[in-house]
Structures are given as structure tokens and as C-alpha cells.
Write a protein that holds these residues in place. Structure first.
Motif, PDB file in Angstrom:
ATOM      1  N   GLY A   1      -7.198  40.238   4.665  1.00  0.00           N
ATOM      2  CA  GLY A   1      -7.787  39.407   3.621  1.00  0.00           C
ATOM      3  C   GLY A   1      -9.113  38.779   3.993  1.00  0.00           C
ATOM      4  O   GLY A   1      -9.717  38.090   3.173  1.00  0.00           O
ATOM      5  N   TYR A   2      -9.564  38.994   5.235  1.00  0.00           N
ATOM      6  CA  TYR A   2     -10.791  38.334   5.698  1.00  0.00           C
ATOM      7  C   TYR A   2     -11.726  39.291   6.423  1.00  0.00           C
ATOM      8  O   TYR A   2     -11.291  40.189   7.132  1.00  0.00           O
ATOM      9  N   ASP A   3     -13.014  39.054   6.234  1.00  0.00           N
ATOM     10  CA  ASP A   3     -14.042  39.643   7.081  1.00  0.00           C
ATOM     11  C   ASP A   3     -14.327  38.618   8.165  1.00  0.00           C
ATOM     12  O   ASP A   3     -14.218  37.410   7.938  1.00  0.00           O
ATOM     13  N   LEU A   4     -14.718  39.087   9.330  1.00  0.00           N
ATOM     14  CA  LEU A   4     -14.995  38.201  10.461  1.00  0.00           C
ATOM     15  C   LEU A   4     -16.467  38.290  10.827  1.00  0.00           C
ATOM     16  O   LEU A   4     -16.972  39.378  11.101  1.00  0.00           O
ATOM     17  N   THR A   5     -17.134  37.145  10.790  1.00  0.00           N
ATOM     18  CA  THR A   5     -18.505  37.067  11.281  1.00  0.00           C
ATOM     19  C   THR A   5     -18.480  36.310  12.596  1.00  0.00           C
ATOM     20  O   THR A   5     -17.888  35.230  12.693  1.00  0.00           O
ATOM     21  N   ILE A   6     -19.101  36.893  13.606  1.00  0.00           N
ATOM     22  CA  ILE A   6     -19.179  36.274  14.925  1.00  0.00           C
ATOM     23  C   ILE A   6     -20.609  35.779  15.080  1.00  0.00           C
ATOM     24  O   ILE A   6     -21.556  36.558  15.030  1.00  0.00           O
ATOM     25  N   ASP A   7     -20.745  34.475  15.251  1.00  0.00           N
ATOM     26  CA  ASP A   7     -22.054  33.845  15.374  1.00  0.00           C
ATOM     27  C   ASP A   7     -22.098  33.097  16.700  1.00  0.00           C
ATOM     28  O   ASP A   7     -21.123  33.058  17.447  1.00  0.00           O
ATOM     29  N   TYR A   8     -23.234  32.484  16.980  1.00  0.00           N
ATOM     30  CA  TYR A   8     -23.420  31.706  18.210  1.00  0.00           C
ATOM     31  C   TYR A   8     -23.555  30.236  17.836  1.00  0.00           C
ATOM     32  O   TYR A   8     -24.287  29.882  16.902  1.00  0.00           O
ATOM     33  N   ASP A   9     -22.865  29.365  18.566  1.00  0.00           N
ATOM     34  CA  ASP A   9     -22.940  27.921  18.359  1.00  0.00           C
ATOM     35  C   ASP A   9     -23.666  27.296  19.547  1.00  0.00           C
ATOM     36  O   ASP A   9     -23.122  27.264  20.656  1.00  0.00           O
ATOM     37  N   PRO A  10     -24.902  26.793  19.355  1.00  0.00           N
ATOM     38  CA  PRO A  10     -25.646  26.224  20.471  1.00  0.00           C
ATOM     39  C   PRO A  10     -25.028  24.934  21.020  1.00  0.00           C
ATOM     40  O   PRO A  10     -25.235  24.595  22.179  1.00  0.00           O
ATOM     41  N   VAL A  11     -24.236  24.232  20.217  1.00  0.00           N
ATOM     42  CA  VAL A  11     -23.600  22.997  20.685  1.00  0.00           C
ATOM     43  C   VAL A  11     -22.555  23.307  21.751  1.00  0.00           C
ATOM     44  O   VAL A  11     -22.490  22.655  22.790  1.00  0.00           O
ATOM     45  N   THR A  12     -21.735  24.329  21.515  1.00  0.00           N
ATOM     46  CA  THR A  12     -20.705  24.704  22.488  1.00  0.00           C
ATOM     47  C   THR A  12     -21.192  25.791  23.432  1.00  0.00           C
ATOM     48  O   THR A  12     -20.493  26.128  24.387  1.00  0.00           O
ATOM     49  N   ASP A  13     -22.380  26.331  23.167  1.00  0.00           N
ATOM     50  CA  ASP A  13     -22.954  27.439  23.928  1.00  0.00           C
ATOM     51  C   ASP A  13     -21.959  28.596  24.038  1.00  0.00           C
ATOM     52  O   ASP A  13     -21.654  29.098  25.104  1.00  0.00           O
ATOM     53  N   GLY A  14     -21.454  28.984  22.872  1.00  0.00           N
ATOM     54  CA  GLY A  14     -20.506  30.085  22.840  1.00  0.00           C
ATOM     55  C   GLY A  14     -20.343  30.610  21.430  1.00  0.00           C
ATOM     56  O   GLY A  14     -20.965  30.126  20.488  1.00  0.00           O
ATOM     57  N   PRO A  15     -19.486  31.601  21.276  1.00  0.00           N
ATOM     58  CA  PRO A  15     -19.295  32.190  19.953  1.00  0.00           C
ATOM     59  C   PRO A  15     -18.536  31.268  19.011  1.00  0.00           C
ATOM     60  O   PRO A  15     -17.743  30.431  19.443  1.00  0.00           O
ATOM     61  N   THR A  16     -18.816  31.433  17.747  1.00  0.00           N
ATOM     62  CA  THR A  16     -18.070  30.770  16.686  1.00  0.00           C
ATOM     63  C   THR A  16     -17.672  31.842  15.680  1.00  0.00           C
ATOM     64  O   THR A  16     -18.365  32.854  15.550  1.00  0.00           O
ATOM     65  N   TYR A  17     -16.552  31.619  15.023  1.00  0.00           N
ATOM     66  CA  TYR A  17     -15.987  32.653  14.161  1.00  0.00           C
ATOM     67  C   TYR A  17     -15.896  32.151  12.727  1.00  0.00           C
ATOM     68  O   TYR A  17     -15.359  31.078  12.472  1.00  0.00           O
ATOM     69  N   ILE A  18     -16.408  32.946  11.814  1.00  0.00           N
ATOM     70  CA  ILE A  18     -16.420  32.596  10.400  1.00  0.00           C
ATOM     71  C   ILE A  18     -15.570  33.622   9.661  1.00  0.00           C
ATOM     72  O   ILE A  18     -15.804  34.825   9.758  1.00  0.00           O
TER      73      ILE A  18
END
Length: 104
Positions: free
Chosen positions: A78-95
Motif C-alpha cells: 500500500g506504500y511507496d518508499l522514499t529514502i531521503d537524507y536528514d541533516p539533523v540526524t545525519d542519516g537516512p529518513t523514510y517517507i
């Protein structure tokens, strides 16, 4: 399963520079404990894995293969996954984006 994975340029750069993933693979999966915007009691896990077994969706970007296997597709239905970068955590974030797969 009509799900897709999208990897942003910044996320791709992080995986290559911080994890040394060039020419390798990363498997995403659901794991017990935690929370995501779409699952209570489960979180998203990832692990380097250069030998995909039964992938149901793959995305290759900058010589890195991102994928989900048949055994883990339940987590993403039911979902598409976008993998982005979060500069606050200096790591990936998932949408997670509703892809209409569960609509009848």
C-alpha cells in the motif's frame, strides 16, 4: 505489488560515503518493535546485503541496489518508499506514500 522505492541524491550520497555501499546492495525490511508513520509496533530495518533473494522491488542508483524481498513485502503493501537524507540526524529518513494499492 506495485510499490516503488525512490532514493534522493542526498540519501544516495550518504549511503555511498558513510556506509561505503558503492557496488553493493541494501535490503529494507520490517522488524518488531518501534513505530513508523504507517505501522505501530514495527520499525523499518536495513542491512547491507549484496545477494538479493526473491526481490519484489528494486531501485538502482549510483551503483547501489536498494530492494525489498518477497518475505518482507507485507511491511510495505500500500506504500511507496522514499529514502531521503536528514541533516539533523545525519542519516537516512523514510517517507511512506500511499500508492493506492489498498484502494478497492
Amino acid at each position: 505489488m506495485k510499490m516503488k522505492i525512490t532514493v534522493t541524491d542526498k540519501a544516495s550520497e550518504w549511503f555511498r560515503n558513510e556506509m561505503g555501499m558503492t557496488g553493493r546492495g541494501i535490503r529494507f525490511f520490517g522488524k518488531v518493535y518501534g513505530k513508523t508513520p504507517v505501522h505501530e509496533g514495527f520499525s523499518l530495518g536495513m542491512t547491507p546485503d549484496d545477494h538479493p533473494r526473491d526481490p519484489v522491488v528494486t531501485e538502482k542508483k549510483d551503483d547501489v541496489t536498494y530492494y525489498i524481498t518477497e518475505g518482507d513485502q507485507w511491511f510495505f503493501v500500500g506504500y511507496d518508499l522514499t529514502i531521503d537524507y536528514d541533516p539533523v540526524t545525519d542519516g537516512p529518513t523514510y517517507i511512506y506514500q500511499d500508492n493506492g494499492e489498498l484502494d478497492h
